[in-house]
Design a protein around this motif. Structure first.
Motif, PDB file in Angstrom:
ATOM      1  N   ASP A 428       0.807  -1.215   0.000  1.00  0.00           N
ATOM      2  CA  ASP A 428       0.000   0.000   0.000  1.00  0.00           C
ATOM      3  C   ASP A 428       0.844   1.271   0.000  1.00  0.00           C
ATOM      4  O   ASP A 428       0.356   2.347  -0.343  1.00  0.00           O
ATOM      5  CB  ASP A 428      -0.934   0.018   1.221  1.00  0.00           C
ATOM      6  CG  ASP A 428      -1.988  -1.070   1.143  1.00  0.00           C
ATOM      7  OD1 ASP A 428      -2.360  -1.434   0.015  1.00  0.00           O
ATOM      8  OD2 ASP A 428      -2.423  -1.557   2.200  1.00  0.00           O
ATOM      9  N   LEU A 429       2.085   1.180   0.407  1.00  0.00           N
ATOM     10  CA  LEU A 429       2.937   2.358   0.501  1.00  0.00           C
ATOM     11  C   LEU A 429       3.374   2.808  -0.890  1.00  0.00           C
ATOM     12  O   LEU A 429       3.920   2.029  -1.663  1.00  0.00           O
ATOM     13  CB  LEU A 429       4.156   2.037   1.360  1.00  0.00           C
ATOM     14  CG  LEU A 429       5.031   3.215   1.771  1.00  0.00           C
ATOM     15  CD1 LEU A 429       4.309   4.060   2.810  1.00  0.00           C
ATOM     16  CD2 LEU A 429       6.357   2.711   2.338  1.00  0.00           C
ATOM     17  N   VAL A 430       3.120   4.080  -1.204  1.00  0.00           N
ATOM     18  CA  VAL A 430       3.581   4.631  -2.475  1.00  0.00           C
ATOM     19  C   VAL A 430       5.062   4.966  -2.365  1.00  0.00           C
ATOM     20  O   VAL A 430       5.851   4.681  -3.256  1.00  0.00           O
ATOM     21  CB  VAL A 430       2.755   5.873  -2.861  1.00  0.00           C
ATOM     22  CG1 VAL A 430       3.225   6.433  -4.202  1.00  0.00           C
ATOM     23  CG2 VAL A 430       1.269   5.519  -2.923  1.00  0.00           C
ATOM     24  N   GLY A 431       5.426   5.598  -1.258  1.00  0.00           N
ATOM     25  CA  GLY A 431       6.813   5.848  -0.925  1.00  0.00           C
ATOM     26  C   GLY A 431       7.409   7.076  -1.585  1.00  0.00           C
ATOM     27  O   GLY A 431       6.813   7.662  -2.484  1.00  0.00           O
ATOM     28  N   PRO A 432       8.554   7.498  -1.079  1.00  0.00           N
ATOM     29  CA  PRO A 432       9.304   6.895   0.027  1.00  0.00           C
ATOM     30  C   PRO A 432       8.651   7.167   1.381  1.00  0.00           C
ATOM     31  O   PRO A 432       7.809   8.050   1.507  1.00  0.00           O
ATOM     32  CB  PRO A 432      10.670   7.573  -0.075  1.00  0.00           C
ATOM     33  CG  PRO A 432      10.366   8.911  -0.672  1.00  0.00           C
ATOM     34  CD  PRO A 432       9.251   8.681  -1.648  1.00  0.00           C
ATOM     35  N   ALA A 433       9.069   6.369   2.393  1.00  0.00           N
ATOM     36  CA  ALA A 433       8.485   6.465   3.727  1.00  0.00           C
ATOM     37  C   ALA A 433       9.388   7.292   4.633  1.00  0.00           C
ATOM     38  O   ALA A 433      10.583   7.024   4.746  1.00  0.00           O
ATOM     39  CB  ALA A 433       8.292   5.076   4.315  1.00  0.00           C
ATOM     40  N   LEU A 434       8.802   8.293   5.268  1.00  0.00           N
ATOM     41  CA  LEU A 434       9.523   9.126   6.227  1.00  0.00           C
ATOM     42  C   LEU A 434       9.233   8.608   7.630  1.00  0.00           C
ATOM     43  O   LEU A 434       8.075   8.546   8.055  1.00  0.00           O
ATOM     44  CB  LEU A 434       9.075  10.582   6.110  1.00  0.00           C
ATOM     45  CG  LEU A 434       9.850  11.583   6.970  1.00  0.00           C
ATOM     46  CD1 LEU A 434      11.274  11.748   6.434  1.00  0.00           C
ATOM     47  CD2 LEU A 434       9.137  12.932   7.011  1.00  0.00           C
TER      48      LEU A 434
END
Length: 708
Positions: A428-434
């Motif tokens: 589900d994460l489009v990213g990048p993740a902070l």
């Protein structure tokens, strides 16, 4: 369409290629105002299920012609004529973001009987147009509520495979249990406690073979259970996945505007297999809610320009500015310091305690700008203003111990001190993740820089080891902090140390009254709100009421309650012995005597000092010896019912109980229903799950005055 124009309703027909026959179709409701008053020439859309449609309108907006394509890809010619009667819905209101000058709104309503619109394209008569992609809100979010499924007091099917856990009541419980019929066509009748306006409904596919899925059906409504009107008709439908929820709008004009107490799902054809199945049915009296839209638009002869907006009022209540954050966090700090255990605040310094502020000094603009330069991106507004109010945080609720500051925030993929592989986050994460937190109680807080709302906010997630993948999506960092505060208050209330106890007694009384009136949904809601305000009695009564709807998890729920001293103190040891213990043993014993023996040992540890049965074999006699007294008329009915049940006349036994139910009344303040129906071994074959449900939906009385 002219600005501020009412919605238009078209009566439509469709024609499948090669048939030459026009058939009635769902009405089309349109309201689309993207600014200005240029007449609309064409609309095209795709819904969440993959169905598509295009409608070209005449200059007066009185007729249209076009095409519809089903989720399976089947095309139909489509046409419509304007009806005289406008609908009562005003549509969805979006506040356009990023424009110059006066604030601009978008009014949008497109209903064709299918799932909510996911993408919309338009063209006006002067050569302008555009395309937007819409994001819907999850059905379980408060803002997407309006669900009236809890008003269903009974559901009956023409056939149900109870031996294979395929009872029709499973359609209401939200678990993986299903309804299974041995017929290729069947009927489901839903009886509600009160008439409801139905706007849309959701069918969820079961886990079995897809050829058992419904393919064609009619949804009907009735005021009295005798005269029926058709609200919705479907054909050639499919469920491409298991446990897949599909949304259907009710769009049959004036019929849909009438409140109905009875609903009937007449399934006329399955998908080719032997039998029918469904996982869940849900009913809603409000439209499916949207969150935002993004896209572009262009004027005549002009280049496309960005066009985006969020639903009006969506961000109300969430902190946005630095001042908002300081006020919100100061209140949260004071609440935590007042009610939280000392052990939970071991990271809080004396300076923070004395200042009643669990954070730090705010970051300067230079520090925030340096962080943005290091990340290569502008931070989302609510997180940026949070850092300006407090450069990090110590304890944020019960399960998050520390939020990072400007010097330690970073992209998850670049942080070597974090043992959280990106592959754990799912798809589900489009990213990048902070990463904005340190490790909490087996959890981290993340912002998704690839999932950006029109107002610049990044989607936020709480990754926890007990979630599959990312867990629930929050629209912004501010939303996840607000939800954490709500969860903190709920947890503290359930543990008997409420943050806001005001109104708990009034809610408890309202819940009792609703329960005795047979308004189960209202009672459960009132008990839940009272529980969050610290009422142990409300927490207990909510479990009791839920046991009549589905007793499979009652022993787990009671186990979680009875170790809380405030619950036992409020309902009293005698009621624990006469009501809670039998409920616990009955639910735990469903899987055999071994589980029941374990439950007895467990219960002795949870509530020490109770005179419990030694083994499961002794539980029947123990329950009979500790049974709570019942009102005289109801006690006489129980005696007669037990006698009939002993002779195998279970239906006759239930008839006796059913007649006596309105005469039942509580003999103590914290009783709301005759729990004996669930716990008496002599009545196990009499009180089926459907009958247990009927018992609590039946209005029951208050104790009469002594002089009566």
């Amino acid at each position: 369409m002219p600005e501020n124009a009412p919605a238009l309703v078209f009566l439509t027909e469709r024609q499948r290629a090669g048939t030459g026959e026009w058939l009635p179709d769902h009405r089309l409701v349109v309201r689309f105002e993207p600014g200005g008053s240029v007449p609309l020439a064409q609309l095209g859309w795709r819904d969440l299920d993959g169905a598509e449609a295009v409608a070209g309108f005449d200059p007066d907006m009185t007729t249209f012609t076009g095409v519809r394509i089903t989720p399976r890809g089947t095309p139909h010619a489509w046409r419509g004529v304007l009806a005289e009667r406008p609908p009562d819905s005003t549509g969805h209101w979006f506040r356009v973001q990023g424009g110059e000058g006066e604030p601009e709104d978008l009014r949008l309503l497109v209903e064709d009987g299918g799932a909510p619109v996911a993408r919309l394209t338009w063209a006006d008569r002067e050569g302008g147009g555009g395309t937007v992609v819409l994001r819907t809100r999850d059905l379980d979010e408060v803002a997407s509520a309006g669900e009236v499924t809890d008003r269903v007091r009974d559901v009956r099917a023409g056939d149900e495979h109870t031996g294979a856990s395929g009872a029709a009541l499973n359609l209401l419980d939200g678990t993986s249990a299903t309804w299974l019929s041995r017929r290729g066509a069947d009927r489901l009748d839903f009886t509600l406690t009160e008439p409801v306006h139905l706007r849309h409904y959701v069918l969820v596919s079961a886990h079995g073979p897809a050829d058992r899925d419904p393919c064609a059906w009619e949804l009907r409504g009735s005021v009295d259970g005798h005269a029926w009107v058709t609200l919705d008709t479907r054909s050639d439908e499919s469920f491409p996945g298991r446990h897949l929820a599909r949304d259907f709008h009710v769009s049959r004009g004036s019929e849909a505007d009438t409140p109905y107490r009875h609903l009937r799902l007449e399934i006329t054809r399955n998908s080719g297999g032997s039998g029918l199945q469904l996982g869940r049915v849900r009913f809603f009296s409000a439209d499916r809610a949207y969150e935002s839209f993004t896209g572009h638009r262009y004027a005549t002869g002009g280049a496309p320009t960005p066009y985006a907006g969020i639903v009006g009022g969506l961000v109300a209540g969430a902190p946005r500015s630095v001042g908002d954050w300081r006020s919100f966090l100061a209140g949260f700090s004071a609440d935590m310091l007042r009610v939280e255990d000392e052990d939970e605040l071991h990271t809080v310094s004396e300076e923070q305690r004395s200042a009643s502020w669990l954070g730090y000094d705010g970051a300067t603009e230079d520090r925030i700008t340096a962080l943005e330069h290091r990340l290569g991106r502008t931070l989302p507004p609510s997180y940026r203003s949070f850092l300006a109010a407090s450069d990090g945080w110590s304890t944020m609720g019960t399960f998050m111990y520390s939020l990072r500051g400007t010097s330690t925030v970073g992209w998850l993929a670049d942080l070597e001190d974090v043992a959280l592989p990106v592959e754990y986050l799912g798809e589900d994460l489009v990213g990048p993740a902070l990463l904005v937190s340190d490790e909490g109680d087996a959890q981290y807080w993340l912002l998704d820089a690839g999932d950006v709302s029109p107002d610049g906010e990044w989607a936020a997630y709480v990754w926890a080891s007990w979630y599959p993948g990312l867990g629930e999506r929050h629209r912004s960092f501010a939303d996840v902090v607000v939800d954490e505060r709500v969860s903190f208050e709920e947890l503290c209330g359930s543990e008997g140390r409420p943050v806001r106890p005001e109104g708990a007694e009034e809610l408890l009384a309202a819940g009792r009254r609703a329960a005795l009136d047979g308004r189960v949904g209202d009672a459960l809601d009132a008990f839940l709100r009272a529980q969050e305000k610290g009422s142990g009695a409300a927490a207990y009564l909510r479990v009791v009421l839920s046991a009549f709807l589905d007793a499979r998890a009652t022993h787990h729920e009671l186990r979680g309650l009875l170790h809380r001293p405030h619950v036992v103190a409020e309902i009293g040891t005698e009621q624990v012995r006469s009501e809670a213990v039998p409920l616990f043993l009955r639910a735990a014993g469903r899987n055999g005597a071994g589980d029941a023996d374990h439950a007895i040992r467990l219960l002795a540890e949870i509530v020490p000092g109770l005179d419990l049965p030694v083994t499961a074999a002794d539980s029947g006699a123990w329950i009979a010896a500790h049974r709570a007294p019942e009102p005289p008329a109801f006690e006489r009915a129980l005696v007669a019912a037990r006698d009939l049940a002993a002779r195998g006349a279970t239906d006759e036994a239930w008839a006796v109980i059913k007649r006596a139910l309105p005469e039942w009344y509580p003999l103590s303040p914290h009783r709301i229903a005759p729990v004996v129906l669930l716990t008496d071994p002599a009545l196990h074959e009499v009180v089926t799950p459907r009958r247990a449900r009927k018992a609590v939906f039946t209005p029951r009385g208050e104790q009469p005055d002594a002089e009566d």
